[in-house]
Design a protein around this motif. Structure first.
Motif, short mmCIF file in Angstrom:
data_model
loop_
_atom_site.label_atom_id
_atom_site.label_comp_id
_atom_site.label_asym_id
_atom_site.label_seq_id
_atom_site.Cartn_x
_atom_site.Cartn_y
_atom_site.Cartn_z
N LYS A 260 -61.14 61.24 91.05
CA LYS A 260 -59.84 60.71 91.49
C LYS A 260 -59.95 59.91 92.78
O LYS A 260 -59.07 59.11 93.08
N GLN A 261 -61.00 60.14 93.54
CA GLN A 261 -61.18 59.37 94.76
C GLN A 261 -61.36 57.88 94.45
O GLN A 261 -60.96 57.02 95.24
N TYR A 262 -61.94 57.59 93.27
CA TYR A 262 -62.09 56.18 92.88
C TYR A 262 -60.73 55.54 92.60
O TYR A 262 -60.56 54.34 92.79
N ILE A 263 -59.79 56.33 92.12
CA ILE A 263 -58.44 55.81 91.91
C ILE A 263 -57.84 55.37 93.24
O ILE A 263 -57.27 54.28 93.36
N VAL A 264 -57.99 56.22 94.25
CA VAL A 264 -57.47 55.90 95.57
C VAL A 264 -58.15 54.65 96.12
O VAL A 264 -57.51 53.76 96.71
N ILE A 265 -59.47 54.56 95.90
CA ILE A 265 -60.22 53.40 96.41
C ILE A 265 -59.72 52.11 95.76
O ILE A 265 -59.50 51.09 96.44
N PHE A 266 -59.51 52.12 94.44
CA PHE A 266 -59.05 50.93 93.75
C PHE A 266 -57.64 50.54 94.21
O PHE A 266 -57.34 49.35 94.38
N TYR A 267 -56.78 51.51 94.40
CA TYR A 267 -55.42 51.21 94.85
C TYR A 267 -55.43 50.63 96.26
O TYR A 267 -54.70 49.67 96.55
N MET A 314 -54.17 35.51 90.99
CA MET A 314 -55.40 36.27 91.24
C MET A 314 -55.09 37.75 91.41
O MET A 314 -55.78 38.63 90.86
N ILE A 315 -54.05 38.07 92.17
CA ILE A 315 -53.71 39.46 92.44
C ILE A 315 -53.27 40.18 91.17
O ILE A 315 -53.67 41.32 90.91
N ILE A 316 -52.47 39.51 90.34
CA ILE A 316 -52.00 40.15 89.11
C ILE A 316 -53.16 40.38 88.14
O ILE A 316 -53.26 41.46 87.51
N LEU A 317 -54.05 39.41 88.00
CA LEU A 317 -55.21 39.60 87.12
C LEU A 317 -56.11 40.72 87.62
O LEU A 317 -56.63 41.52 86.83
N ASN A 318 -56.30 40.80 88.93
CA ASN A 318 -57.11 41.87 89.50
C ASN A 318 -56.47 43.23 89.24
O ASN A 318 -57.16 44.23 88.98
N ALA A 319 -55.13 43.28 89.31
CA ALA A 319 -54.42 44.54 89.02
C ALA A 319 -54.61 44.95 87.58
O ALA A 319 -54.84 46.14 87.27
N LEU A 320 -54.53 43.98 86.65
CA LEU A 320 -54.67 44.30 85.23
C LEU A 320 -56.06 44.84 84.92
O LEU A 320 -56.20 45.94 84.36
N PHE A 321 -57.10 44.09 85.27
CA PHE A 321 -58.46 44.51 84.92
C PHE A 321 -58.96 45.65 85.81
O PHE A 321 -59.75 46.48 85.35
N GLY A 322 -58.48 45.69 87.05
CA GLY A 322 -58.86 46.80 87.92
C GLY A 322 -58.35 48.13 87.39
O GLY A 322 -59.05 49.14 87.43
N GLY A 323 -57.11 48.14 86.88
CA GLY A 323 -56.57 49.37 86.30
C GLY A 323 -57.36 49.83 85.09
O GLY A 323 -57.62 51.03 84.91
N LEU A 324 -57.78 48.89 84.23
CA LEU A 324 -58.59 49.25 83.06
C LEU A 324 -59.93 49.84 83.48
O LEU A 324 -60.43 50.80 82.87
N ILE A 325 -60.52 49.27 84.53
CA ILE A 325 -61.80 49.79 85.04
C ILE A 325 -61.62 51.20 85.60
O ILE A 325 -62.48 52.08 85.38
N VAL A 326 -60.51 51.43 86.28
CA VAL A 326 -60.25 52.78 86.81
C VAL A 326 -60.19 53.80 85.68
O VAL A 326 -60.77 54.89 85.76
N GLY A 327 -59.49 53.46 84.59
CA GLY A 327 -59.40 54.38 83.47
C GLY A 327 -60.75 54.64 82.83
O GLY A 327 -61.05 55.77 82.42
#
Length: 461
Positions: A260-267, A314-327
């Motif tokens: 879960k620490q990686y979730i915090v890091i990505f956010y 750029m920010i929206i695309l990073n949010a989309l793919f970053g969330g998938l990577i977190v999962g």
């Protein structure tokens, strides 16, 4: 009929309709092999595609260019032409050559403003497409975790009954009737009913594994079935199986907690990206546009780029793919990252609309304060500076804002930054040709115009 009887009658009808609806849903699921994904993912994706197509068909576009520049240039040109016509008419009227006739104002064709908000519509569509499926995946995962824990308890209780001399079939039937089994109670009851109707222990248990839909449960059910048919001390084997399953569940929980620490890091990383884009939009880019482009000889191509919109994408695309990577990292499947993508996209969108997109100038108002209508010699700076005032959407003075300056039809002027009190002061040099000149101050979609009358050239003509 008394009031309590009426309430009971209503409750009975509600329960009746609920059971009827559930039965028809089960029939449709079995007959047409309807999967949850058809409803939670297929329908929302179809709606999202329809929304985007509707936006395209109604004239919405996707652009990273500052479309307000062309609109402002057209308005400057129209204002300048109108000013020349008015001055010529007044001059002719004074000389008595032409009698000004007031003509009715012709109705001009009203053109729709460019709808360059297709990216916003696409964001809404993406959220509509992924939120139902991500919520369903989250709920199903929580339910699956509860079922796995409940199944480990079921194995423990079944082992205790078998220690008392009860065979596995009777043990399952007994547990389905007398024990609170938590999340797997319907599954155990279904297996017990199948056994009472003549199904074998193996078939009933495998049916329960399919209904629970857990790889972990399926693995341990295979162990239980094999133990029941091979004989021996089955009760002890079930007890050890229950303990082993509890250990595996505990290890999985510890693993998820550590990840879960990686979730915090990505956010936090997403927040840092938004903050950097905001700083660039409000500090560095205005400085480059105000000083750097002038040093580079104007940089017309760069001045037309809407950097804020580019940062937004750029920010929206990073949010989309970053969330998938977190999962994928934390839960092992991309589908579990959709909930993170939805949250990151929603938060990033609010932040971008509030901070970054508004930094592009759409939230500013610029007005002429003084210096309008001066007479000057061509090729020389005007005597009194032109002063403009820049305010934000709430009417507050906004210092440190870059304001673009242009002069028509010719002359020398450069953009400037607003001062501490939100004012902009410029001293343009008009061209040498006598006539009327217009100076336009522009910030985003807001502009103000001042006029200068050139009465002669600097050579003393």
């Amino acid at each position: 009929m008394t009031s309590p009887d009426l309430k009971g009658f209503k409750a009975l009808n509600i329960e009746k309709y609920r059971l009827i609806t559930k039965r028809y849903a089960q029939v449709l699921t079995v007959r047409y092999n309807v999967k949850r994904e058809y409803i939670t993912l297929g329908i929302p994706v179809f709606l999202a595609i329809c929304i985007v197509l509707a936006g395209v068909l109604t004239g919405h576009t996707l652009t990273t260019k500052d479309t307000s520049q062309s609109t402002e240039a057209d308005s400057k040109k129209d204002a300048y032409q109108q000013l020349l016509e008015d001055m010529a008419t007044e001059e002719a009227a004074k000389n008595g050559n032409v009698t000004p006739i007031e003509e009715p104002v012709a109705a001009e064709d009203v053109k729709d403003e460019a709808k360059d908000d297709l990216d916003h519509i696409m964001i809404y569509a993406v959220l509509i497409a992924i939120i139902p499926y991500s919520l369903d995946s989250y709920i199903q995962k929580k339910l699956l975790n509860r079922r796995e824990v409940a199944f480990s308890e079921f194995l423990y209780k079944l082992s205790e009954l078998m220690r008392g001399g009860i065979d596995p079939v009777k043990g399952v039937v007994t547990l389905s009737r007398t024990t609170d089994l938590g999340a797997i109670a319907p599954n155990v009851q279904e297996a017990a009913s199948a056994m009472l109707l003549g199904s074998s222990f193996e078939d009933a248990m495998h049916r329960m594994a399919r209904s629970i839909n857990s790889k972990l449960v399926s693995k341990y059910i295979n162990i239980v079935v094999q133990a029941a048919y091979t004989g021996g001390n089955v009760a002890d084997l079930l007890f050890r199986t229950s303990e082993d399953m509890r250990t595996v569940i505990a290890i999985e929980k510890d693993k998820e907690a550590n990840l879960k620490q990686y979730i915090v890091i990505f956010y936090l990383a997403q927040g840092i990206i938004v903050a950097l884009a905001y700083i660039l939009s409000t500090s560095l880019l205005p400085l480059i546009q105000g000083v750097g482009l002038e040093m580079l000889g104007g940089g017309n191509g760069l001045s037309e780029i809407n950097f804020e919109r580019g940062f937004f994408h750029m920010i929206i695309l990073n949010a989309l793919f970053g969330g998938l990577i977190v999962g994928m990292i934390t839960e092992g499947e991309i589908k579990h990252g959709m909930k993170h993508s939805a949250v990151l996209i929603a938060l990033s969108y609010v932040a971008c609309v509030t901070l970054i997109l508004s930094a592009g100038g759409g939230m500013y108002t610029i007005k002429l304060v003084s210096g309008d209508g001066q007479q000057a010699l061509g090729g020389l700076p005007i005597q009194d500076p032109l002063v403009f005032n820049v305010t934000d959407f709430s009417g507050k003075q906004t210092p440190g804002v870059y304001v673009e300056m242009t002069i028509s039809p010719s002359g020398i002027i450069s953009g400037v930054m607003s001062g501490e009190n939100g004012t902009v002061s410029v001293t343009p040099t008009p061209g040498e040709t006598p006539g009327n000149y217009t100076v336009t101050a522009t910030k985003g979609k807001s502009s103000a115009i001042a006029t200068i009358e050139v009465v002669g050239g600097s050579g003393g003509s």
